[in-house]
Design a protein around this motif. Structure first.
Motif, short mmCIF file in Angstrom:
data_model
loop_
_atom_site.label_atom_id
_atom_site.label_comp_id
_atom_site.label_asym_id
_atom_site.label_seq_id
_atom_site.Cartn_x
_atom_site.Cartn_y
_atom_site.Cartn_z
N GLU A 1 57.25 26.90 -55.42
CA GLU A 1 56.68 25.90 -54.53
C GLU A 1 56.68 26.42 -53.09
N ALA A 2 55.72 25.92 -52.30
CA ALA A 2 55.57 26.39 -50.91
C ALA A 2 56.23 25.46 -49.90
N GLU A 3 56.83 24.35 -50.35
CA GLU A 3 57.41 23.39 -49.41
C GLU A 3 58.46 24.04 -48.52
N ARG B 1 58.04 26.46 -46.43
CA ARG B 1 57.83 27.88 -46.18
C ARG B 1 57.56 28.14 -44.69
N ASP C 1 52.16 39.20 -51.16
CA ASP C 1 52.97 38.39 -52.08
C ASP C 1 54.45 38.43 -51.72
N GLU D 1 55.04 36.51 -48.34
CA GLU D 1 54.98 35.06 -48.59
C GLU D 1 56.29 34.57 -49.20
N ARG E 1 59.19 34.35 -46.78
CA ARG E 1 59.10 33.22 -45.84
C ARG E 1 59.64 31.92 -46.43
N ASN E 2 59.95 31.93 -47.72
CA ASN E 2 60.49 30.71 -48.34
C ASN E 2 61.87 30.37 -47.78
#
Length: 230
Positions: free
Chosen positions: A157-159, A161, A176, A179, A182-183
């Motif tokens: 999930e990107a919440e 990030r 990838d 990204e 950054r979580n």
């Protein structure tokens, strides 16, 4: 099994709607028996049933009906929203049975939506740094994790990030990996159809979800074990 989960009551969601409308202690106390019958007791049964099923599957997640359930009351001490009651019920199963450890299973039955997570949620700075370093230094392992999740219809999930790559990882150029670094959390989620919460079949649905999430649990636990030794 005594206390085996048979489903949430037919009035579970209507109760939450009514509670959200009234948002008063007097109304809740008048209807407490309905809350316990339709929501709280079934949620306790679900926790106990899943604890046994997760143990049988060797998933290392457990809880109990007294410690694992979150309160229906909201903590409004520092909140602008002073409504006293949540619009959902929820519970956590974890490696040690408490709400304080990481690598947990979370289930949420609410008005807006029903869902389950397997999560490393807001890990402490040392563990989060170790997870980011693992992504940067062992990219093939992380990509294997991502591929295994994708094969089983899951993804991180990107919440929460971050918009920018954190300090110390600016050299990571692969999109990838950048990204993922950054979580702030590492979470996979399963959406539950509200129509499906009223039967014991929900147990099989949730066990299947956690089994498909096992690559994330294994990855995080290996990193957590290494960070504890450092």
């Amino acid at each position: 099994m005594d206390g085996a989960f048979k489903g949430f009551g037919p009035k579970a969601i209507p109760f939450l709607k009514a509670l959200d409308f009234h948002q008063s202690r007097e109304w809740f106390l008048e209807n407490r028996d309905l809350f316990e019958q339709e929501l709280r007791d079934p949620l306790g049964d679900l926790v106990d049933t899943l604890t046994q099923r997760f143990a049988d599957a060797g998933l290392g997640l457990r809880g109990d009906r007294k410690k694992s359930l979150f309160r229906i009351n909201r903590d409004v001490r520092f909140a602008k929203d002073k409504r006293p009651y949540n619009r959902h019920v929820s519970a956590i199963l974890s490696p040690d049975g408490t709400k304080m450890s990481q690598g947990v299973f979370y289930v949420h039955i609410g008005l807006e939506r029903c869902f389950a997570d397997v999560a490393w949620w807001n890990p402490e700075p040392a563990l989060l740094l170790a997870m980011r370093k693992a992504i940067a230094t062992r990219p093939d392992t992380f990509r294997g994790l991502a591929a295994a999740l994708k094969k089983d219809r899951l993804g991180l999930e990107a919440e929460g990030r971050m918009k920018r790559t954190p300090r110390g990882f600016e050299h990571i150029s692969d999109p990838d990996l950048a990204e993922a670094i950054r979580n702030r959390h590492f979470v996979v989620q399963h959406v539950i159809d509200p129509a499906g919460i009223h039967t014991s079949a929900l147990v099989e649905e949730l066990v299947d979800f956690v089994m498909r999430s096992k690559p994330l649990l294994d990855w995080g636990r290996e990193i957590e074990g290494g960070a504890a030794k450092d």
